[in-house]
Design a protein around this motif. Structure first.
Motif, PDB file in Angstrom:
ATOM      1  N   ILE A   1       0.815  -1.226   0.000  1.00 10.20           N
ATOM      2  CA  ILE A   1       0.000   0.000   0.000  1.00 10.20           C
ATOM      3  C   ILE A   1       0.844   1.268   0.000  1.00 10.20           C
ATOM      4  O   ILE A   1       0.296   2.357   0.004  1.00 10.20           O
ATOM      5  N   GLY A   2       2.158   1.126   0.016  1.00  9.37           N
ATOM      6  CA  GLY A   2       2.995   2.314  -0.083  1.00  9.37           C
ATOM      7  C   GLY A   2       4.192   2.264   0.838  1.00  9.37           C
ATOM      8  O   GLY A   2       4.336   1.363   1.651  1.00  9.37           O
TER       9      GLY A   2
ATOM     10  N   ASN B   1      -3.781   8.460   5.837  1.00 11.99           N
ATOM     11  CA  ASN B   1      -3.865   9.144   4.537  1.00 11.99           C
ATOM     12  C   ASN B   1      -3.952   8.146   3.390  1.00 11.99           C
ATOM     13  O   ASN B   1      -4.722   8.334   2.452  1.00 11.99           O
ATOM     14  N   SER B   2      -3.170   7.070   3.441  1.00 12.79           N
ATOM     15  CA  SER B   2      -3.159   6.082   2.357  1.00 12.79           C
ATOM     16  C   SER B   2      -4.463   5.305   2.274  1.00 12.79           C
ATOM     17  O   SER B   2      -4.969   5.037   1.181  1.00 12.79           O
TER      18      SER B   2
ATOM     19  N   SER C   1      -7.870   5.783  -0.726  1.00 12.05           N
ATOM     20  CA  SER C   1      -7.999   4.745  -1.764  1.00 12.05           C
ATOM     21  C   SER C   1      -9.416   4.226  -1.860  1.00 12.05           C
ATOM     22  O   SER C   1     -10.273   4.520  -1.106  1.00 12.05           O
TER      23      SER C   1
END
Length: 136
Positions: A64-65, A131-132, A136
């Motif tokens: 996811i990052g 935030n992620s 999404s």
């Protein structure tokens, strides 16, 4: 140094919760660990989750990052892991880290602002995840 953060999420009435634990020497944390030489990041996430919590993740966690911590300049890579079974509300896992420590697991709402029980690096991580996951 690169770290991997296996993320376990669940939806509850009041929103999204993440698996966290109380480290007996270092406050509230998320599971994370070092990616070993020649280890795939996905495998590192599954291994760290098992070593620190006892939970067994399904193969192929979802990336996811990643981000670089302001404080330490470490690069952290986040993977959402799926489990075969539901986890308890709370439990204690005896981890071999530091000569053997008891980690006290609990669920933490991502809607909450982390207090002083959380180390600054994990406050950064929670902000990144909030935030992620909400974008999404």
């Amino acid at each position: 140094m690169k770290k991997v953060v296996p993320v376990i999420l669940r939806h509850k009435n009041h929103g999204l919760e993440i698996l966290a634990f109380r480290h007996p020497l270092a406050g509230f944390q998320l599971v994370k660990g070092t990616i070993e030489k020649d280890e795939q990041y996905e495998q590192a996430a599954i291994r760290e989750l098992f070593e620190e919590s006892g939970a067994i993740a399904e193969p192929n966690p979802k990336f996811i990052g990643n981000f670089k911590l302001k404080s330490t300049q470490q690069e952290w890579y986040f993977y959402v892991c799926e489990l075969r079974t539901d986890l308890a509300e709370t439990w204690i896992h005896h981890c071999q880290d530091g000569g053997g420590l008891d980690f006290r697991f609990f669920w933490y709402s991502l809607d909450q602002q982390p207090d002083d029980h959380w180390h600054g690096t994990f406050k950064e991580a929670l902000s990144f995840l909030r935030n992620s996951l909400t974008s999404s």
